[in-house]
Structures are given as C-alpha cells and as structure tokens.
Scaffold this motif. Structure first.
Motif, PDB file in Angstrom:
ATOM      1  N   SER A  54       6.136  11.105   3.947  1.00  0.00           N
ATOM      2  CA  SER A  54       5.008  10.189   4.068  1.00  0.00           C
ATOM      3  C   SER A  54       5.416   8.902   4.241  1.00  0.00           C
ATOM      4  O   SER A  54       4.497   8.195   4.682  1.00  0.00           O
ATOM      5  CB  SER A  54       4.237  10.412   2.624  1.00  0.00           C
ATOM      6  OG  SER A  54       5.125   9.743   1.537  1.00  0.00           O
ATOM      7  N   GLY A  55       6.506   8.447   3.998  1.00  0.00           N
ATOM      8  CA  GLY A  55       7.078   6.922   4.203  1.00  0.00           C
ATOM      9  C   GLY A  55       6.174   6.174   3.246  1.00  0.00           C
ATOM     10  O   GLY A  55       6.251   4.880   3.583  1.00  0.00           O
ATOM     11  N   GLU A  56       5.706   6.457   2.261  1.00  0.00           N
ATOM     12  CA  GLU A  56       4.694   5.523   1.490  1.00  0.00           C
ATOM     13  C   GLU A  56       5.704   4.642   0.938  1.00  0.00           C
ATOM     14  O   GLU A  56       5.954   3.512   1.216  1.00  0.00           O
ATOM     15  CB  GLU A  56       3.845   6.416   0.462  1.00  0.00           C
ATOM     16  CG  GLU A  56       2.826   7.207   1.018  1.00  0.00           C
ATOM     17  CD  GLU A  56       1.669   6.151   1.781  1.00  0.00           C
ATOM     18  OE1 GLU A  56       1.567   6.427   2.906  1.00  0.00           O
ATOM     19  OE2 GLU A  56       1.340   5.226   0.924  1.00  0.00           O
ATOM     20  N   GLY A  57       6.238   4.677  -0.543  1.00  0.00           N
ATOM     21  CA  GLY A  57       6.974   3.977  -1.275  1.00  0.00           C
ATOM     22  C   GLY A  57       6.420   2.655  -1.616  1.00  0.00           C
ATOM     23  O   GLY A  57       5.414   2.180  -0.930  1.00  0.00           O
ATOM     24  N   GLY A  58       6.982   2.077  -2.547  1.00  0.00           N
ATOM     25  CA  GLY A  58       6.642   0.740  -2.856  1.00  0.00           C
ATOM     26  C   GLY A  58       6.866  -0.431  -1.910  1.00  0.00           C
ATOM     27  O   GLY A  58       7.804  -0.372  -1.242  1.00  0.00           O
ATOM     28  N   GLY A  59       6.122  -1.465  -1.779  1.00  0.00           N
ATOM     29  CA  GLY A  59       6.356  -2.893  -1.135  1.00  0.00           C
ATOM     30  C   GLY A  59       5.996  -3.033  -0.121  1.00  0.00           C
ATOM     31  O   GLY A  59       6.212  -3.813   0.627  1.00  0.00           O
ATOM     32  N   ALA A  60       5.019  -2.248   0.363  1.00  0.00           N
ATOM     33  CA  ALA A  60       4.035  -2.466   1.763  1.00  0.00           C
ATOM     34  C   ALA A  60       3.472  -3.895   1.515  1.00  0.00           C
ATOM     35  O   ALA A  60       2.669  -4.253   0.578  1.00  0.00           O
ATOM     36  CB  ALA A  60       3.145  -1.296   2.022  1.00  0.00           C
ATOM     37  N   MET A  61       3.676  -4.797   2.449  1.00  0.00           N
ATOM     38  CA  MET A  61       3.093  -6.196   2.442  1.00  0.00           C
ATOM     39  C   MET A  61       2.384  -6.469   3.705  1.00  0.00           C
ATOM     40  O   MET A  61       2.714  -7.238   4.485  1.00  0.00           O
ATOM     41  CB  MET A  61       4.058  -6.983   2.018  1.00  0.00           C
ATOM     42  CG  MET A  61       4.805  -7.207   0.760  1.00  0.00           C
ATOM     43  SD  MET A  61       5.892  -8.402   0.279  1.00  0.00           S
ATOM     44  CE  MET A  61       7.044  -7.889   1.539  1.00  0.00           C
ATOM     45  N   GLY A  62       1.320  -5.798   3.927  1.00  0.00           N
ATOM     46  CA  GLY A  62       0.603  -5.889   5.031  1.00  0.00           C
ATOM     47  C   GLY A  62      -0.348  -7.423   4.952  1.00  0.00           C
ATOM     48  O   GLY A  62      -0.302  -7.633   3.726  1.00  0.00           O
ATOM     49  N   ALA A  68       2.983 -12.548   2.130  1.00  0.00           N
ATOM     50  CA  ALA A  68       4.543 -12.382   1.833  1.00  0.00           C
ATOM     51  C   ALA A  68       4.416 -12.747   0.367  1.00  0.00           C
ATOM     52  O   ALA A  68       4.048 -13.695  -0.093  1.00  0.00           O
ATOM     53  CB  ALA A  68       5.144 -13.232   2.587  1.00  0.00           C
ATOM     54  N   GLY A  69       5.287 -11.885  -0.355  1.00  0.00           N
ATOM     55  CA  GLY A  69       5.677 -11.994  -1.770  1.00  0.00           C
ATOM     56  C   GLY A  69       4.593 -11.624  -2.627  1.00  0.00           C
ATOM     57  O   GLY A  69       4.862 -11.259  -3.754  1.00  0.00           O
ATOM     58  N   ALA A  70       3.602 -10.786  -2.301  1.00  0.00           N
ATOM     59  CA  ALA A  70       2.724 -10.167  -2.904  1.00  0.00           C
ATOM     60  C   ALA A  70       2.778  -8.471  -2.565  1.00  0.00           C
ATOM     61  O   ALA A  70       2.858  -8.285  -1.591  1.00  0.00           O
ATOM     62  CB  ALA A  70       1.387 -10.587  -2.459  1.00  0.00           C
ATOM     63  N   GLY A  71       2.625  -7.823  -3.867  1.00  0.00           N
ATOM     64  CA  GLY A  71       2.330  -6.417  -3.790  1.00  0.00           C
ATOM     65  C   GLY A  71       1.037  -5.934  -3.244  1.00  0.00           C
ATOM     66  O   GLY A  71       0.123  -6.695  -3.108  1.00  0.00           O
ATOM     67  N   PRO A  72       1.073  -4.754  -2.766  1.00  0.00           N
ATOM     68  CA  PRO A  72      -0.329  -4.308  -2.059  1.00  0.00           C
ATOM     69  C   PRO A  72      -1.344  -4.119  -3.252  1.00  0.00           C
ATOM     70  O   PRO A  72      -0.861  -3.936  -4.472  1.00  0.00           O
ATOM     71  CB  PRO A  72       0.111  -3.093  -1.744  1.00  0.00           C
ATOM     72  CG  PRO A  72       1.365  -2.408  -2.198  1.00  0.00           C
ATOM     73  CD  PRO A  72       2.113  -3.838  -2.622  1.00  0.00           C
ATOM     74  N   ALA A 290       4.215  -8.764   6.250  1.00  0.00           N
ATOM     75  CA  ALA A 290       3.403  -9.848   6.577  1.00  0.00           C
ATOM     76  C   ALA A 290       3.760 -10.739   7.906  1.00  0.00           C
ATOM     77  O   ALA A 290       3.045 -11.208   8.511  1.00  0.00           O
ATOM     78  CB  ALA A 290       3.255 -10.834   5.505  1.00  0.00           C
ATOM     79  N   GLY A 291       5.125 -10.267   8.245  1.00  0.00           N
ATOM     80  CA  GLY A 291       5.487 -10.981   9.559  1.00  0.00           C
ATOM     81  C   GLY A 291       5.480 -10.071  10.764  1.00  0.00           C
ATOM     82  O   GLY A 291       5.920 -10.215  11.979  1.00  0.00           O
ATOM     83  N   GLY A 292       5.027  -8.670  10.443  1.00  0.00           N
ATOM     84  CA  GLY A 292       4.978  -7.784  11.671  1.00  0.00           C
ATOM     85  C   GLY A 292       6.012  -6.809  11.798  1.00  0.00           C
ATOM     86  O   GLY A 292       6.262  -5.949  12.881  1.00  0.00           O
ATOM     87  N   ALA A 293       6.971  -6.819  10.756  1.00  0.00           N
ATOM     88  CA  ALA A 293       8.233  -5.848  10.696  1.00  0.00           C
ATOM     89  C   ALA A 293       8.015  -4.827  10.111  1.00  0.00           C
ATOM     90  O   ALA A 293       7.395  -4.324   9.113  1.00  0.00           O
ATOM     91  CB  ALA A 293       9.549  -6.310  10.467  1.00  0.00           C
TER      92      ALA A 293
END
Length: 352
Positions: A54-62, A68-72, A290-293
C-alpha cells in the motif's frame, strides 16, 4: 451568464492551506476495496521504484495537507489503500486516448471521427467532428477544448459550439495536455522529446528538451501550488518534475515504475500524483512531499480489464468529485472511488 472562469477549489493548493475534511463519497459509481497492502515507510525519497504494497505509512506531506512540517489532516490522512476494484461507467466511446469533463455535467471524448458528450444518465450527443488520432484533451478556462493531434502536428481548439480550428501548428507529435488558470496549455511532444508551454496567443516556449531527461514524454500536469510541471517519460516508466521557480532548473527524477509505459498524470487535493501504466492497464499513486519529492514507492491502486491511458477526477453534475475516472482508446470509462478530491483545475464559464 457568469463570465470569466472558475477555479474549482484552487485555494486548497495554496502553500500552507489545509485540505478539506473527508466525508461521504456521495453519488456516482461506487467501488469496493480488495485486500490492502502492508504499511510502507514514511521517509522522504527523491527516487523510488514500484512496490505492490500500500505504501501508505505516516508522514505524507502533500501541499494540500498543511505544507512542509505538518502532518496530513482530513481526507489527506485517510487515503484509501489499494488495490481497489474499478467500476465500469460506460463503453460508448471509441478510439479516445483521453477525455475531459466540461464542468457542466458532460464527459467529452472521441467516438470514431467525432467528439461526443456523455452525461451521467447515459445520454450522448455529438459535439464536434475531429477525425484522426487525438491524444490529450483538456478544457481551458475560457471554455474552449484543446486536443492534441499528433499526426497533424497540431493542437486544435474547439469552441463551446463545436467549431474546430488550429491553436498551435508545427509541433512534433503533441501528446499530453494540461491547462492552467492563465489560459496556458502545458504539453509534451512525443516525437520532439520536449515539454512545452503554449501561451494563449499560441507562442511556444520550450520548458525542457532532449534525452534522457525528456524521452518520449506522455502525460503532463501543471502544479500551481509548487510551481512545478510533472511529466512522464513513457517508455522509461519515469515521472519527472521541472521546478519553474528555479531559473535553469533541470528535470528531476521523482519516481519510476519498472517495465511500465506511463501515460496520463493527475493530482489530488493533497498534492499526490496518479499515473497510468498503459502497458499493464494499471493505476498507480505516488505520494509526494511539499517539494514534490516521492515519499515512498508507487502504490498499485487498480487494474483494468481493457486498455487505459488517462485519468481525471470527476467534475460537474452527476460525476463524483472524489472519484477518479479512468479511460483509454478501447472506449471504456471506469470509476475508482478514492474518497478524496482532485486538485483544482480551470473550469469553463458557468452555464446560464
């Protein structure tokens, strides 16, 4: 009649803006989830390869999830994991590699030599005559539809009344298209190995060119929040990005789906990318920071019974804004209910 154009939800992708909270998916086709994969890692990675988990995991920052610096938050914290089962919406189209929503309750795509309109009740009507191969299809904010015609080397424009004319000529097999709020059209040239911007006055600006950085490019999407253009190097199975805010920036590799032939690209409101592997008829999601990586490996979301090449979130009456619609030259359109909105896109002027 309201003049000008609408930016559907554009504020959701402004830097630092929070996404809307999730809720009921609402009307439209529904999809049931199959088994979900395991949790993925949460660390940022500039280049990734495919994983069937699934590749979910915590920390996605769209960008839409707080910057940047905020959790989803909201719906960005509750992304539906794959695999998901697609639902057939219609199979009335024929030979349409791409399709577009007009925002007024119609899905527009090719049927033989014509463009036709399809509404959520199943009714169709002829819109314009456009024979030959047509790849990208997108609406500009003035209400005109633009169509990539690789055999003619042109991007055509179709008025709201179905009148066809050339917008830009002398291109090298134009392929993917993406319109922005200023009326520009971002495009790829399959034979020219270029990513270009077509201004409203038909001026052509080369954004990036030359192999291996730009190699048989397919899908393209402009991200106004990051000031980035994402595009797919089809045969290489690569997604790359160009940072428009950095003068002279070279295309950066974002993610790779090994052995894939990547085509259409689309963004959700959290700033994550979705792409189609037209060879294996698969839909993937790449979560981005947030940077697109990339924040992990591409996640396989769905597999389709017929050929597919492009995807768009629903727009307009009768179509679900939290559902990704997927289609291709075989003529079938499928719905994959994600429970999340698409990124804002320019919409034609409202009907009277």
């Amino acid at each position: 009649m309201k003049r000008g154009f609408r930016l559907l939800g554009w504020a959701l992708l402004l830097p630092g803006a929070t996404s809307s909270c999730g809720g009921d998916i609402g009307g439209g086709a529904t999809v049931t989830a199959a088994s979900s994969g395991g949790e993925g890692g949460g660390g940022a990675s500039a280049v990734t390869s495919v994983s069937s988990g699934s590749g979910e995991g915590g920390g996605a920052m769209g960008v839409g999830s707080g910057g940047a610096g905020a959790g989803p938050t909201g719906e960005c914290a509750q992304l539906a994991p794959g695999p998901l089962a697609p639902t057939l919406v219609t199979d009335v189209f024929d030979g349409s590699a791409d399709f577009a929503f007009d925002g007024r309750g119609h899905l527009v795509a090719k049927q033989g030599p014509n463009l036709i309109r399809y509404d959520a009740t199943g009714q169709t009507s002829n819109f314009a005559s456009l024979p030959g191969t047509v790849l990208g299809l997108r609406y500009r904010p003035d209400g005109t539809l633009v169509a990539a015609r690789p055999d003619q080397g042109t991007v055509a424009q179709i008025s709201t009344t179905g009148i066809v004319g050339d917008y830009v000529e002398s291109l090298q097999a134009p392929n993917g298209l993406s319109a922005d709020a200023e009326g520009n059209v971002w495009a790829t040239e399959l034979a020219g190995n270029r990513v270009i911007r077509l201004a409203p006055d038909a001026t052509v600006e080369v954004i990036a060119s030359g192999e291996p950085e730009v190699s048989k490019p397919g899908g393209v999407v402009f991200d106004p929040a990051r000031k980035v253009v994402f595009y797919a190097n089809s045969a290489a199975g690569e997604i790359r990005r160009i940072d428009l805010a950095a003068a002279g920036a070279q295309p950066a590799l974002v993610s790779t789906v090994p052995s894939a032939v990547l085509d259409g690209l689309v963004l959700d409101t959290c700033g994550h990318l979705y792409t189609i592997d037209s060879k294996d008829r698969e839909l993937y999601r790449v979560q981005l920071d947030a940077g697109g990586a990339a924040l992990g490996a591409p996640e396989l979301l769905a597999t389709f019974p017929t050929s597919v090449s492009n995807a768009q979130f629903g727009s307009g009456p009768g179509f679900n804004a939290k559902t990704l619609y997927v289609g291709g030259a075989a003529g079938s359109i499928y719905a994959v209910a994600l429970g999340i909105d698409g990124a804002p896109v320019p919409a034609p002027p409202e009907a009277p």
